[in-house]
Design an enzyme around this catalytic site. Structure first.
Site, PDB file in Angstrom:
ATOM      1  N   HIS A 164     -29.367  48.606 113.761  1.00  0.00           N
ATOM      2  CA  HIS A 164     -28.881  47.635 114.738  1.00  0.00           C
ATOM      3  C   HIS A 164     -27.977  46.647 114.004  1.00  0.00           C
ATOM      4  O   HIS A 164     -28.260  46.270 112.860  1.00  0.00           O
ATOM      5  CB  HIS A 164     -30.065  46.903 115.382  1.00  0.00           C
ATOM      6  CG  HIS A 164     -29.682  46.161 116.611  1.00  0.00           C
ATOM      7  ND1 HIS A 164     -29.206  44.880 116.579  1.00  0.00           N
ATOM      8  CD2 HIS A 164     -29.691  46.542 117.915  1.00  0.00           C
ATOM      9  CE1 HIS A 164     -28.943  44.478 117.817  1.00  0.00           C
ATOM     10  NE2 HIS A 164     -29.229  45.478 118.649  1.00  0.00           N
ATOM     11  N   CYS A 219     -33.027  51.085 115.037  1.00  0.00           N
ATOM     12  CA  CYS A 219     -32.814  49.666 115.358  1.00  0.00           C
ATOM     13  C   CYS A 219     -33.053  48.793 114.129  1.00  0.00           C
ATOM     14  O   CYS A 219     -32.367  48.914 113.130  1.00  0.00           O
ATOM     15  CB  CYS A 219     -33.697  49.279 116.538  1.00  0.00           C
ATOM     16  SG  CYS A 219     -33.347  47.665 117.263  1.00  0.00           S
TER      17      CYS A 219
END
Length: 182
Positions: free
Chosen positions: A123, A103
């Protein structure tokens, strides 16, 4: 027995931290969670409080085979501000140990100058923070001893890649079968 450490910072993404813990334990890996805060209780970005196994400050944790950095906001920023965690991440990369970041956590590594020239994913909201990397638009990217992934929805795939890096395809196949993934 292989050993893994999962770093927990206030605001971590619950599924990105706990899925690796679960999958790695199923693979027979000794896993410990480490709080970088002043308490063992660490609250996720979803408001769920988890009790870490130990404090990051307890020792150097250089004996592990894998270090996992979850994302979550503001968890990945808190990890990135912790010089000890960034030093340990650098050590793992340099010593050929496995470093996993998912992420937003790859952006913390980039800010610390640890990703230059590496193949990574992250991400989409932190992509522009990665700097001089070979960005790969895939769910999970393995670049030698660095494993990165895009986010919460890819936590299981990320965790399986971590498990394979520490054990074997055979062990991983047994774990997948037991989890009814096959």
């Amino acid at each position: 027995m292989k050993r893994a450490y999962v770093v927990l910072a206030e605001g971590f993404e619950l599924i990105e931290a706990m899925t690796p813990v679960d999958v790695l334990k199923r693979c027979g890996v000794d896993v410990e969670t480490l709080s970088i805060g002043e308490k063992l209780e660490v609250t996720s970005s979803q408001g769920v409080t988890v009790r870490a196994d130990r404090f990051f400050e307890d020792e150097k944790f250089r004996d592990g085979d894998l270090l996992v950095l979850p994302g979550g906001y503001p968890g990945y920023e808190n990890i990135g501000k912790h010089l000890g965690v960034m030093d340990l991440a650098k050590y793992y990369l340099e010593e050929g140990k496995v470093l996993g970041a998912i992420c937003g956590a790859p952006s913390a590594l980039a800010k610390a100058g640890l990703l230059k020239g590496r193949r990574v994913t992250s991400h989409f909201t932190v992509r522009e923070l990665l700097g001089e990397v070979d960005y790969v638009d895939e769910k999970v990217v393995v670049d030698e001893n660095l494993i990165t992934s895009t986010g919460a929805g890819r936590s299981l795939e990320f965790s399986l890649a971590l498990g394979e890096a520490l054990t074997s395809r055979e062990v991983l196949e047994k774990v997948k079968k037991g989890m009814t993934l096959l």
